[in-house]
Design a protein around this motif. Sequence first.
Motif, PDB file in Angstrom:
ATOM      1  N   ASP A   1       8.110   3.496  18.554  1.00  0.00           N
ATOM      2  CA  ASP A   1       8.713   2.528  17.671  1.00  0.00           C
ATOM      3  C   ASP A   1       8.366   2.996  16.182  1.00  0.00           C
ATOM      4  O   ASP A   1       9.414   2.894  15.320  1.00  0.00           O
ATOM      5  N   PHE A   2       7.416   3.563  15.914  1.00  0.00           N
ATOM      6  CA  PHE A   2       7.279   4.073  14.426  1.00  0.00           C
ATOM      7  C   PHE A   2       7.903   5.413  14.037  1.00  0.00           C
ATOM      8  O   PHE A   2       8.284   5.461  13.017  1.00  0.00           O
ATOM      9  N   PHE A   3       8.176   6.329  15.233  1.00  0.00           N
ATOM     10  CA  PHE A   3       8.822   7.490  15.090  1.00  0.00           C
ATOM     11  C   PHE A   3       9.882   7.374  16.355  1.00  0.00           C
ATOM     12  O   PHE A   3       9.604   7.960  17.331  1.00  0.00           O
ATOM     13  N   PRO A   4      10.908   6.786  15.965  1.00  0.00           N
ATOM     14  CA  PRO A   4      12.080   6.752  16.846  1.00  0.00           C
ATOM     15  C   PRO A   4      12.697   8.382  17.499  1.00  0.00           C
ATOM     16  O   PRO A   4      12.726   8.301  18.594  1.00  0.00           O
ATOM     17  N   VAL A   5      12.293   9.139  16.699  1.00  0.00           N
ATOM     18  CA  VAL A   5      12.645  10.546  17.123  1.00  0.00           C
ATOM     19  C   VAL A   5      11.779  10.844  18.205  1.00  0.00           C
ATOM     20  O   VAL A   5      12.051  11.867  19.005  1.00  0.00           O
ATOM     21  N   LEU A   6      10.649  10.271  18.400  1.00  0.00           N
ATOM     22  CA  LEU A   6       9.548  10.876  19.519  1.00  0.00           C
ATOM     23  C   LEU A   6       9.874   9.938  20.762  1.00  0.00           C
ATOM     24  O   LEU A   6       9.351  10.157  21.992  1.00  0.00           O
ATOM     25  N   ALA A   7      10.779   8.901  20.659  1.00  0.00           N
ATOM     26  CA  ALA A   7      11.261   7.979  22.032  1.00  0.00           C
ATOM     27  C   ALA A   7      11.247   8.593  23.184  1.00  0.00           C
ATOM     28  O   ALA A   7      10.753   8.298  24.338  1.00  0.00           O
ATOM     29  N   PRO A   8      12.266   9.501  23.118  1.00  0.00           N
ATOM     30  CA  PRO A   8      12.461  10.476  24.368  1.00  0.00           C
ATOM     31  C   PRO A   8      11.224  10.859  25.195  1.00  0.00           C
ATOM     32  O   PRO A   8      11.276  11.282  26.314  1.00  0.00           O
ATOM     33  N   PHE A   9      10.204  11.233  24.683  1.00  0.00           N
ATOM     34  CA  PHE A   9       9.095  11.930  25.111  1.00  0.00           C
ATOM     35  C   PHE A   9       8.153  10.909  25.724  1.00  0.00           C
ATOM     36  O   PHE A   9       7.270  11.162  26.470  1.00  0.00           O
ATOM     37  N   ASP A  10       8.134   9.613  25.116  1.00  0.00           N
ATOM     38  CA  ASP A  10       7.110   8.491  25.524  1.00  0.00           C
ATOM     39  C   ASP A  10       5.921   9.208  25.683  1.00  0.00           C
ATOM     40  O   ASP A  10       5.142   9.211  26.819  1.00  0.00           O
ATOM     41  N   LEU A  11       5.370   9.305  24.800  1.00  0.00           N
ATOM     42  CA  LEU A  11       4.038  10.106  24.584  1.00  0.00           C
ATOM     43  C   LEU A  11       2.900   9.326  25.189  1.00  0.00           C
ATOM     44  O   LEU A  11       1.893   9.894  25.821  1.00  0.00           O
ATOM     45  N   GLN A  12       2.807   8.048  25.031  1.00  0.00           N
ATOM     46  CA  GLN A  12       1.909   7.395  25.472  1.00  0.00           C
ATOM     47  C   GLN A  12       2.054   6.813  26.774  1.00  0.00           C
ATOM     48  O   GLN A  12       1.056   5.963  27.353  1.00  0.00           O
ATOM     49  N   GLY A  13       3.277   7.138  27.545  1.00  0.00           N
ATOM     50  CA  GLY A  13       3.348   6.422  28.824  1.00  0.00           C
ATOM     51  C   GLY A  13       3.828   4.947  28.840  1.00  0.00           C
ATOM     52  O   GLY A  13       3.866   4.511  29.839  1.00  0.00           O
ATOM     53  N   ILE A  14       3.907   4.208  27.666  1.00  0.00           N
ATOM     54  CA  ILE A  14       4.263   2.842  27.446  1.00  0.00           C
ATOM     55  C   ILE A  14       5.561   2.550  28.283  1.00  0.00           C
ATOM     56  O   ILE A  14       5.653   1.754  28.911  1.00  0.00           O
ATOM     57  N   ARG A  15       6.549   3.344  28.107  1.00  0.00           N
ATOM     58  CA  ARG A  15       8.008   3.056  28.591  1.00  0.00           C
ATOM     59  C   ARG A  15       7.993   3.213  30.326  1.00  0.00           C
ATOM     60  O   ARG A  15       8.441   2.412  31.085  1.00  0.00           O
ATOM     61  N   ARG A  16       7.280   4.214  30.793  1.00  0.00           N
ATOM     62  CA  ARG A  16       7.078   4.351  32.206  1.00  0.00           C
ATOM     63  C   ARG A  16       6.196   3.341  32.885  1.00  0.00           C
ATOM     64  O   ARG A  16       6.703   2.956  33.836  1.00  0.00           O
ATOM     65  N   ASN A  17       4.997   2.778  32.358  1.00  0.00           N
ATOM     66  CA  ASN A  17       4.299   1.849  32.562  1.00  0.00           C
ATOM     67  C   ASN A  17       5.184   0.120  32.719  1.00  0.00           C
ATOM     68  O   ASN A  17       5.175  -0.196  33.715  1.00  0.00           O
ATOM     69  N   MET A  18       5.966   0.105  31.682  1.00  0.00           N
ATOM     70  CA  MET A  18       6.876  -1.175  31.580  1.00  0.00           C
ATOM     71  C   MET A  18       7.951  -1.150  32.544  1.00  0.00           C
ATOM     72  O   MET A  18       8.333  -1.908  33.193  1.00  0.00           O
TER      73      MET A  18
ATOM     74  N   GLY B   1       4.619   4.717   9.826  1.00  0.00           N
ATOM     75  CA  GLY B   1       5.388   5.800  10.335  1.00  0.00           C
ATOM     76  C   GLY B   1       6.641   5.971   9.490  1.00  0.00           C
ATOM     77  O   GLY B   1       6.533   5.917   8.503  1.00  0.00           O
ATOM     78  N   SER B   2       7.808   6.330  10.159  1.00  0.00           N
ATOM     79  CA  SER B   2       8.988   6.089   9.451  1.00  0.00           C
ATOM     80  C   SER B   2       9.592   4.675   9.246  1.00  0.00           C
ATOM     81  O   SER B   2      10.974   4.604   8.797  1.00  0.00           O
ATOM     82  N   LYS B   3       8.917   3.689   9.524  1.00  0.00           N
ATOM     83  CA  LYS B   3       9.577   2.376   9.355  1.00  0.00           C
ATOM     84  C   LYS B   3       9.180   1.604   8.268  1.00  0.00           C
ATOM     85  O   LYS B   3       7.789   1.701   8.015  1.00  0.00           O
ATOM     86  N   VAL B   4       9.645   0.931   7.617  1.00  0.00           N
ATOM     87  CA  VAL B   4       9.241  -0.104   6.401  1.00  0.00           C
ATOM     88  C   VAL B   4       9.346  -1.388   7.117  1.00  0.00           C
ATOM     89  O   VAL B   4      10.202  -1.836   7.465  1.00  0.00           O
ATOM     90  N   GLU B   5       8.081  -2.280   7.084  1.00  0.00           N
ATOM     91  CA  GLU B   5       8.061  -3.546   7.517  1.00  0.00           C
ATOM     92  C   GLU B   5       7.739  -4.557   6.216  1.00  0.00           C
ATOM     93  O   GLU B   5       7.012  -3.993   5.263  1.00  0.00           O
TER      94      GLU B   5
ATOM     95  N   PRO C   1       0.904  -0.999  -0.114  1.00  0.00           N
ATOM     96  CA  PRO C   1       0.027  -0.028   0.201  1.00  0.00           C
ATOM     97  C   PRO C   1       0.729   1.178  -0.013  1.00  0.00           C
ATOM     98  O   PRO C   1       1.830   1.389   0.557  1.00  0.00           O
ATOM     99  N   THR C   2       0.389   2.343  -0.609  1.00  0.00           N
ATOM    100  CA  THR C   2       1.286   3.501  -0.809  1.00  0.00           C
ATOM    101  C   THR C   2       1.080   4.360   0.578  1.00  0.00           C
ATOM    102  O   THR C   2       2.085   4.838   1.020  1.00  0.00           O
ATOM    103  N   GLY C   3      -0.107   4.424   1.316  1.00  0.00           N
ATOM    104  CA  GLY C   3       0.118   4.910   2.560  1.00  0.00           C
ATOM    105  C   GLY C   3       0.059   6.656   2.372  1.00  0.00           C
ATOM    106  O   GLY C   3      -0.153   7.127   1.249  1.00  0.00           O
TER     107      GLY C   3
ATOM    108  N   GLY D   1       2.463   7.091   6.908  1.00  0.00           N
ATOM    109  CA  GLY D   1       2.315   5.705   5.892  1.00  0.00           C
ATOM    110  C   GLY D   1       1.024   5.181   5.974  1.00  0.00           C
ATOM    111  O   GLY D   1       0.165   5.828   5.987  1.00  0.00           O
ATOM    112  N   SER D   2       0.952   3.840   6.388  1.00  0.00           N
ATOM    113  CA  SER D   2      -0.304   3.194   6.540  1.00  0.00           C
ATOM    114  C   SER D   2      -0.755   3.009   7.948  1.00  0.00           C
ATOM    115  O   SER D   2      -1.903   2.402   8.068  1.00  0.00           O
ATOM    116  N   LEU D   3      -0.184   3.640   8.889  1.00  0.00           N
ATOM    117  CA  LEU D   3      -0.610   3.714  10.197  1.00  0.00           C
ATOM    118  C   LEU D   3      -2.309   4.056  10.375  1.00  0.00           C
ATOM    119  O   LEU D   3      -2.989   3.278  11.111  1.00  0.00           O
TER     120      LEU D   3
END
Length: 511
Positions: A224-241, A74-78, A38-40, A45-47
Amino acid sequence: MEAMASSANLFFYAALLFLAVLYLAITRRRTSRLPPGPTGLPLVGSLPFIHPNLHVCFAGLAAKHGPIFSIRLGSKVEIVVTSPELAHEVLRDKDPVFSNRVIPEAGRAVSFDGVENIVGAPVGPKWRLLRRICAHEMLSPTGLDNLYGLRRREFRSTLSFLYSQAGEPVDIGAQMFVNMLNVVTSTLWGGTIGSESERAAVGKEFRGLIAKLTELLGSPNLSDFFPVLAPFDLQGIRRNMERIRVRFDKIFEKIIQQRVKGQQDGSKMATDFLECLLKTEKEGGDGKATFTMTDVKSLLMDMVVAGTETMSNTVEWAIAEMIQKPQVLRKVQEELDRVVGREAIVEESHLPQLHYLRMVIKETLRLHPALPLMVPHSPSVDSTIGGYHVPAGCRIFVNVWAIHRNPLVWNEPLEFNPDRFAGDAGRRWDFTGSQFDYFPFGSGRRICAGIAMADKMTAYSLAMLLQAFDWTLPPGTDLDLSEKFGVVMKKATPLVTIPKPRLSKPHLYYS
C-alpha cells in the motif's frame, strides 16, 4: 568541433538543471499547499516513526501540527482530521467529494472476483443497490423485529453456557464473539446449515477466519505504501487473504447450494437475508445495477465480518469499564431489577425502559469507538479542507477517537462517566451523526448501515449479562484497559472474568 561539442554538453546540462529546479519549485509549491505535518525521511517518509496504536500516534501529531495535518507514508500522502469542524466539512459539507474509498491491497485480495463490497464500492448505482438491500431487508427495524426469535434463541443459549461456567474464569470477549457470530449467521440464513454439530464447526471456523482477516487488514502493508512493490507481495498478506477468500467462498457456496436445493424441492424456506439476496440475484438487480451470485457472497461476508467483532468488542469494553467503576455496574443492575426483576429474563421489549444502560453504551462508544479512525474517505477530485489543498485519491483519516476525547467539549474526557449523557445531553448526542463532537458510527452517506442492529444487539447482550450475573476478576489479576489498534478497537489483553448467577431460580437460565 570540440568547442561545439562542449557548448552542446553545456547546454544539455543547463537544460537538465533548469528542469530539475523547475520540478523542485513545482513540487515545493504543491507541498506547501498541503496541511502542515512531520517532514519524515527520504523515500520512506514517516513510516519508521509510526506507533502501532495509530489513533494515539495521530492524536499526538495533531497536538503538534494542528487539527489537520498531512503525513507521508512511503510514497503516499495521507491527511488526518482531528476536530469537529473539519470532520463536518469532510463528512457533511463536502460529502459528495469525499465519500469514496481507497481500497488497500488486502481488501482487494479478499474480494470475490474483484467485486467491490458495500464498504469499498464507489458511490453510484451499485453501491446504492447494496446499501438499499442491507438497509431495507436485513437492518431495518421491521426486518430486525421479524428475526427477534432467532436472536433470542442464540442469547438464551449463551446464557445457559455461562451458567454452566459459573465460578470459573470466562473470556467474555471470545464468548460474546461466538454469540454475535451465531446471531448474525442465524439472521443471514436462519442457521439452516445442517445439524448443531455442523453449525458449531462452521461457527468455529468463521471465528478463526474473521480474526485472521481483521488482523491482516489492520497490518501495515508495504504494497500500500509502495504500490510498485505490490506484485511481489513481500509480506505475504495478499496470499493469506486469498486463502481466506477461498475458504469463505466454499462455506458460502455450500450454504447457497443447500438453500437452492431446498427451493427446488419445494421446501418451506425461511424469510431471512439469504432469501432476499437470492431473490434479487434471480431478478438480476434493480434495472440500474446488476446483482450476481458473487454479490450475494460478498454481502454475506460483509455482514459476517462487520457484525461480529465490532459488537462483541463494545460489550467487552463496557463490562471492563464497569468492573473498573463498580458503582456504575450497580446502577445498571438496580435499573434491571426495577424494570425486569430477578424472576424473569430480560427481553428486547424491556430495552426502551433501560435508560441508564443506554447511557453506559453511549459512554463506552465515546471512549472506545469501534473504528477509531473510521473507514478512510478519499476525494474523487482535488479539493480543500480547512483551506488546505487535498489531492484526489489520497486517504482522509477522521480521528473520531481523539475528537471524542476533546477536553474543550467533554469534562474529564478520559473518565468513564455515563452520567454525562443524562437528560438533554443524552438526546443531543445520539448515533445519527448529526453532532460532530460525538459520531461513533460515522456521518453522511457513508454512515454505518447497521446502527439499528448494533444498538439493539449490544444493549440486549449487556442487559442479559448484567441481569443474570455478577462479574468479578479472578483472584490475583489486575484490570488492563489498554488498547490495541486494528481495523476495530480491541482490548490489548482479553477480559477474563468470573460469572456469579444472580437470578432467583436456576431454571431461568435454561428457559
